[in-house]
Design an enzyme around this catalytic site. Structure first.
Site, PDB file in Angstrom:
ATOM      1  N   SER A  42       1.242   6.647   6.581  1.00  0.00           N
ATOM      2  CA  SER A  42       2.457   7.550   7.231  1.00  0.00           C
ATOM      3  C   SER A  42       2.096   8.284   8.373  1.00  0.00           C
ATOM      4  O   SER A  42       2.945   8.656   9.197  1.00  0.00           O
ATOM      5  CB  SER A  42       3.143   8.207   5.895  1.00  0.00           C
ATOM      6  N   HIS A  45       2.523   6.245  11.448  1.00  0.00           N
ATOM      7  CA  HIS A  45       4.040   6.019  11.703  1.00  0.00           C
ATOM      8  C   HIS A  45       4.267   7.380  12.460  1.00  0.00           C
ATOM      9  O   HIS A  45       5.191   7.364  13.402  1.00  0.00           O
ATOM     10  CB  HIS A  45       4.764   6.264  10.277  1.00  0.00           C
ATOM     11  N   CYS A 168      -0.105  11.259  -2.622  1.00  0.00           N
ATOM     12  CA  CYS A 168       0.920  10.130  -2.308  1.00  0.00           C
ATOM     13  C   CYS A 168       0.817   8.819  -2.660  1.00  0.00           C
ATOM     14  O   CYS A 168       1.351   8.251  -3.357  1.00  0.00           O
ATOM     15  CB  CYS A 168       0.851  10.421  -0.312  1.00  0.00           C
TER      16      CYS A 168
END
Ligand code: CXF
Ligand code: ZN
Length: 370
Positions: A42, A45, A168
């Site tokens: 992420s 990202h 996570c």
């Protein structure tokens, strides 16, 4: 205090490891000295712009460490407590939290802007400019100031570098199988994408009693590793997975499929939906670029075969309940964390860590702090 942090200044550049100014915790916040931070996709990202966010931003959202100071009014944590940071805070009071959906806590609204929930003022300054903390954490730094809603106390005997991953990837993958897919004993489950999240979807499916777990990934190393976490079969792509699942189930196909690729895209949906049986479910855990909205889907099959397509964030888990529980499973030898860490890096090596991720070399890379 002055500390180091990996800051993103511009899209599609690299992380800038530099000195930043970090403010003291205010009401409801704690200062945590981190032991480790996982390198999750992420943050990549964020770098590519798939997740649109104001910059500059300190990256990182998978950390664990020890509470070094507490601000006024903090009552759930004390100095010396070992904590895992949850990438979505859990206030415990909003409608989502109080109905058992902490992964949807209202405090998550500023996850991507990285603006502190406590008072809306940046805690970090980079080159004199206010910088966000990704997921309200910013774990690419040896010190973080976070709201107590983002920190979950854990037992002191758990190694913090392993615990970091539970903030996570581990919980997201495990929960995607256990909660979002609701894997049941005897199920055939396909996991599409075998990185740090997918491997934990495999572990979650195994713990939930799946009979067959098919790992799908183009990288041979990841398919091999998948068997360590409980995959019973593997395939390099969705076409090969269909042939395999069809043969294994005598044409009934899979009960559940979980998409945990590095990036989600619309063209994955139809072939993954075609892997599941009547009454089956596909869970989309992977994050797609913000502007991606095209999906091919057989609506005819959706209705007539009563298929279910479901999104999931944080594995639909409750961080305050699930993270300590997952660490108990680790202590009992029932869930693997050590094997997830392929390589470790210093903070200065963060860009090498992401290059290794892009090259398919890592299940999880982890930054170790002093
Ligand atoms: C992501 C999900 C989208 C927002 C940022 C965090 N999850 C974890 O990797
Ligand atoms: Zn993540």
């Amino acid at each position: 205090m002055r500390t180091q942090a990996a800051v993103l200044w511009e899209l599609n550049t690299s992380w800038s490891v530099e000195e930043v100014e970090l403010d003291d915790p205010v009401e409801g916040e704690v200062l945590v000295k981190l032991a480790a931070s996982g390198l999750c996709h992420s943050d990549e990202h964020l770098l590519t712009g798939d997740i649109p966010a104001p910059l500059p931003m300190v990256g990182g959202h998978e950390g664990a460490g020890i509470v070094e100071a507490v601000g006024p009014g903090v009552n759930s944590l004390s100095v010396g407590d070992h904590v895992v940071l949850a990438f979505i805070p859990a206030c415990g009071r909003c409608p989502s939290c109080s109905s058992g959906h902490q992964n949807l806590c209202d405090l998550g609204a500023n996850l991507v802007t990285g603006i502190p929930v406590s008072n809306g003022i940046h805690r970090i300054r980079a080159k004199g400019q206010g910088a966000g903390a990704f997921c309200l954490l910013g774990t690419f730094s040896p010190y973080v100031v976070v709201n107590e809603a983002s920190a979950v106390k854990i037992d002191d005997d758990i190694p913090l570098d392993k615990a970091a991953l539970v903030g996570c990837g581990v919980t997201t993958g495990y929960g995607s199988a256990v909660y979002a897919a609701e894997v049941a004993p005897g199920d055939t489950v396909v996991v599409v994408g075998c990185g740090g999240v997918g491997m934990n979807a495999i572990q979650g499916a195994r713990l939930a009693g799946a009979e067959r777990i098919v790992a799908v990934d183009p990288v041979a190393f990841k398919r091999e590793q998948a068997s360590v976490f409980g995959a019973t079969h593997s395939a390099p792509d969705l076409g090969a997975a269909y042939a395999l699942v069809n043969q294994l189930t005598w044409g009934r196909l899979a009960d559940k499929a979980i998409i945990t690729t590095s990036v989600a895209s619309g063209d994955l949906i139809a072939p993954t939906m075609s892997l599941i049986s009547k009454g089956g479910r596909v869970v989309v855990t992977a994050v797609a670029p913000f502007l991606q909205s095209d999906v091919q889907l057989s609506l005819f099959e959706l209705t007539l075969f009563q298929k279910d397509l479901r999104g999931s964030i944080f594995g639909s888990a409750n961080p305050r309940y699930d993270m300590p529980r997952i660490l108990d499973l680790y202590r009992e030898g029932k869930l693997k964390l050590d094997e997830l860490i392929t390589r470790t890096y210093s903070l200065a090596e963060v860009n090498q860590g992401y290059q290794d991720m892009r090259d398919g070399k890592n299940i999880r890379g982890v930054i170790l702090f002093e």
